[in-house]
Design an enzyme around this catalytic site. Structure first.
Site, short mmCIF file in Angstrom:
data_model
loop_
_atom_site.label_atom_id
_atom_site.label_comp_id
_atom_site.label_asym_id
_atom_site.label_seq_id
_atom_site.Cartn_x
_atom_site.Cartn_y
_atom_site.Cartn_z
N GLY A 156 0.79 -1.23 0.00
CA GLY A 156 0.00 0.00 0.00
C GLY A 156 0.82 1.28 0.00
O GLY A 156 0.36 2.32 -0.45
N ASP B 8 -5.63 1.89 10.30
CA ASP B 8 -7.03 1.58 10.60
C ASP B 8 -7.11 1.19 12.08
O ASP B 8 -7.15 2.06 12.94
CB ASP B 8 -7.47 0.48 9.63
CG ASP B 8 -8.93 0.15 9.71
OD1 ASP B 8 -9.73 1.07 9.95
OD2 ASP B 8 -9.30 -1.02 9.53
N LYS C 75 -7.16 6.82 10.11
CA LYS C 75 -8.56 6.56 10.46
C LYS C 75 -8.65 6.52 11.99
O LYS C 75 -8.78 5.45 12.59
CB LYS C 75 -9.01 5.21 9.88
CG LYS C 75 -9.15 5.17 8.37
CD LYS C 75 -9.72 3.81 7.94
CE LYS C 75 -10.05 3.75 6.48
NZ LYS C 75 -10.51 2.40 6.07
P1 IMP Z 1 -4.71 -1.95 10.51
O1 IMP Z 1 -3.68 -2.99 10.79
O2 IMP Z 1 -6.07 -2.33 11.00
O3 IMP Z 1 -4.30 -0.58 10.97
O4 IMP Z 1 -4.91 -1.94 8.95
C1 IMP Z 1 -4.03 -1.28 8.15
C2 IMP Z 1 -3.97 -1.92 6.80
O5 IMP Z 1 -5.24 -2.22 6.27
C3 IMP Z 1 -3.33 -0.90 5.87
O6 IMP Z 1 -1.97 -1.27 5.71
C4 IMP Z 1 -4.11 -1.01 4.61
O7 IMP Z 1 -3.38 -1.77 3.69
C5 IMP Z 1 -5.38 -1.73 4.96
N1 IMP Z 1 -6.52 -0.81 4.90
C6 IMP Z 1 -7.21 -0.28 5.94
N2 IMP Z 1 -8.20 0.52 5.53
C7 IMP Z 1 -8.14 0.50 4.17
C8 IMP Z 1 -8.91 1.15 3.14
O8 IMP Z 1 -9.86 1.92 3.37
N3 IMP Z 1 -8.51 0.91 1.86
C9 IMP Z 1 -7.47 0.08 1.54
N4 IMP Z 1 -6.73 -0.55 2.47
C10 IMP Z 1 -7.07 -0.33 3.78
MG MG Z 2 -1.13 -2.27 4.15
#
Ligand code: IMP
Ligand code: MG
Length: 176
Positions: free
Chosen positions: A40, A98, A126
């Site tokens: 990403g 996220d 987020k």
């Molecule tokens: P976390 O571990 O829950 O913070 O998720 C983070 C990962 O989820 C990021 O590295 C993104 O690749 C993916 N992610 C979270 N939200 C989105 C979104 O709205 N679009 C695309 N990828 C997302």
């Molecule tokens: Mg990611």
């Protein structure tokens, strides 16, 4: 599914330039190692890098969830860093924070390997989705608090839409 433009190229360029400037000031006189979390980070990091002045190195990691669920906290390292981080000032480059589990996992890993410091820069923050404490990014381009999933500018849904030049919200229109 419909795509609605959220951040245009112009808005993105302006924010990344400003964040790059801030990073250049904060790390003046020190080498900063940008560690991108693939895939990403691809477009964001590619644009941020030339906005940072001074001594900059880059490296990449890939982490993946063990389970199929998107909210699984069980992460594993898929691609390790190429070079040691011991004693270095690391700036972790994430696309979207996220729940915070990904940056938490990577930051703990980097600290465990002896990084002198680990800060976080993310393109999208987020904030109200956070489950993990203590992983607030030092730098972010945009704060986002709507429920829609984001695609474009390197962000995908099942490997699609990474190539869109701006960031779009996915809206379900009842047909899918
Ligand atoms: P976390 O571990 O829950 O913070 O998720 C983070 C990962 O989820 C990021 O590295 C993104 O690749 C993916 N992610 C979270 N939200 C989105 C979104 O709205 N679009 C695309 N990828 C997302
Ligand atoms: Mg990611």
């Amino acid at each position: 599914m419909k795509l609605k433009l959220l951040y245009s190229r112009e808005q993105i360029d302006a924010r990344i330039t400003a964040v790059g400037h801030q990073i250049s000031e904060d790390y003046a006189g020190k080498e900063v190692l940008l560690v991108g979390v693939l895939k990403g980070c691809l477009v964001f990091m590619g644009q941020l890098l030339p906005c940072i002045e001074g001594d900059v190195a880059v490296d990449f990691m890939t982490v993946s969830s063990y389970g199929a669920g998107t909210e699984s906290g069980d992460l594993r390292l898929v691609k390790d860093l190429d070079a040691p981080v011991k004693g270095r000032h690391v700036l972790l480059v994430e696309d979207i924070i996220d729940t915070g589990q990904t940056v938490h996992f990577v930051r703990e890993y980097l600290l465990d390997k002896g990084a002198a410091s680990v800060q976080i820069v993310t393109f999208v923050e987020k904030k109200n989705r956070r489950h993990v404490e203590g992983v607030d990014p030092k730098y972010f381009c945009f704060e986002y608090d709507a429920p829609e999933f984001l695609v474009g500018f390197g962000f995908d849904i099942a490997e699609k839409h990474r190539n869109l030049p701006g960031v779009y919200q996915l809206e379900y229109d009842g047909e899918d």
